[in-house]
Design a protein around this motif. Structure first.
Motif, short mmCIF file in Angstrom:
data_model
loop_
_atom_site.label_atom_id
_atom_site.label_comp_id
_atom_site.label_asym_id
_atom_site.label_seq_id
_atom_site.Cartn_x
_atom_site.Cartn_y
_atom_site.Cartn_z
N ARG A 1 34.78 36.65 28.55
CA ARG A 1 34.58 37.67 29.61
C ARG A 1 34.87 37.09 30.98
O ARG A 1 35.50 37.74 31.83
CB ARG A 1 33.15 38.20 29.55
N ARG B 1 37.80 38.26 33.52
CA ARG B 1 37.47 38.66 34.89
C ARG B 1 38.29 37.87 35.90
O ARG B 1 38.80 38.42 36.88
CB ARG B 1 35.98 38.45 35.13
N ASP C 1 41.76 39.13 35.70
CA ASP C 1 41.82 40.57 35.88
C ASP C 1 42.70 41.23 34.82
O ASP C 1 43.46 42.17 35.09
CB ASP C 1 42.35 40.92 37.28
#
Length: 313
Positions: free
Chosen positions: A46, A50, A53
């Protein structure tokens, strides 16, 4: 678009976790290989998504798939980590003992691989081996430390690997010389229905690391134009090793895989009970990681295996 500066890249650890998760397409199996919790792997992925992106995985019910961006990153990360690993191997090759890590099924490891290791170590005693053998765990071949894996089937080579065909999967009835003298000869297939036939249980063929079409007595008799009577047997087991022990002890006839019974036949502990072999049309392969082949111990052992296969014909 200018390249991303290195100082803005996510951590190497995050990329390494992603590479293992993408290889297995499972956070659970990745956690098992990395010896961390499944939650830790999920959190790392995750954070990486992030930072980039971009979604790297499509999360489905009990399944993962790589997105197009994930496929692209997986290829790049694998190549990068392989390059780093190869460089480290060159730097540290002379430090400490050399080791080769191999994965195989139980029978292959015991009856074909172990004699090959023994003959290789007779010439190279400084090389050690880690043998990961299992009929139940088909993920062993994907572990990061595995240098070479023995596979059976109709295999295709993945990126970054080198595949060598070894030999066809061929089986033939075998028994001890004493059993043949007492109960034989067996002039035709039907005559074998009258003696104790040792056989592999169906559980063997459905094991996760095997999963091939069965090649047992039913298939052998069918290939000879008759049927297996399925008379009671003294031993039905999912372990090839137990069948071999029973056959060499004179308890009955088993279907012996040529590559596994070659040594016992040469030593006189087994003999062919009938001249007809059977094949399922699949082969045995040696799957080598290209980065591992840069290490002299691995390259030397692979050369030793291939030379032995050529000599055996």
């Amino acid at each position: 678009m200018p390249p991303i500066k290195r100082r803005y890249l996510p951590s190497l650890g995050a990329f390494a976790t992603f590479e293992v998760a993408a290889k297995h397409l499972s956070f659970t199996l990745a956690a098992k290989e990395l010896n961390v919790t499944q939650g830790a792997v999920s959190q790392q992925i995750r954070l990486l998504e992030r930072a980039l992106d971009k979604a790297l995985f499509v999360r489905k019910h009990n399944a993962l798939e790589l997105t197009p961006e994930g496929v692209s990153l997986f290829s790049a990360v694998t190549a990068g980590l392989d390059t780093i690993s190869a460089a480290v191997s060159v730097l540290t090759e002379d430090q400490g003992p050399q080791a080769v890590t191999v994965s195989a099924t139980d029978g292959m490891a015991l009856f074909w691989l172990q004699p090959m290791i023994d003959s290789f170590r007779a010439q190279h005693p400084e090389v050690g081996f880690v043998v990961l053998a299992s009929d139940a765990d088909d993920t062993l071949r994907n572990y990061a430390d595995v240098d070479i894996a023995f596979l059976c089937g109709n295999e295709r080579c993945d990126v970054g690997e080198e595949l060598h065909f070894l030999f066809q999967e061929i089986a033939q009835p075998v028994c001890s010389p004493a059993f043949l003298a007492r109960h034989g000869p067996f002039p035709d297939a039907e005559s074998l229905n009258g003696v104790n036939l040792l056989h592999l249980h169906d559980r063997h063929w459905s094991a996760d690391a095997i999963g091939w079409q069965p090649m047992g007595w039913a298939e052998w008799f069918r290939a000879q134009g008759t049927e297996w009577a399925k008379a009671p047997s003294s031993l039905s087991t999912n372990k090839v090793s137990l069948l071999m022990q029973a056959a060499m002890a004179g308890q009955g006839v088993m279907l012996g895989w040529h590559h596994m019974v070659r040594a016992p036949i040469a030593e006189g502990r087994l003999v062919f009970a009938h001249p007809a072999p059977i094949t399922a049309g699949r082969g045995n392969f040696l799957n080598c990681k290209q980065k591992s082949l840069k290490r002299p111990a691995v390259a030397g052992f692979v050369a030793h295996l291939l030379a032995a296969v050529r000599e055996a014909g």
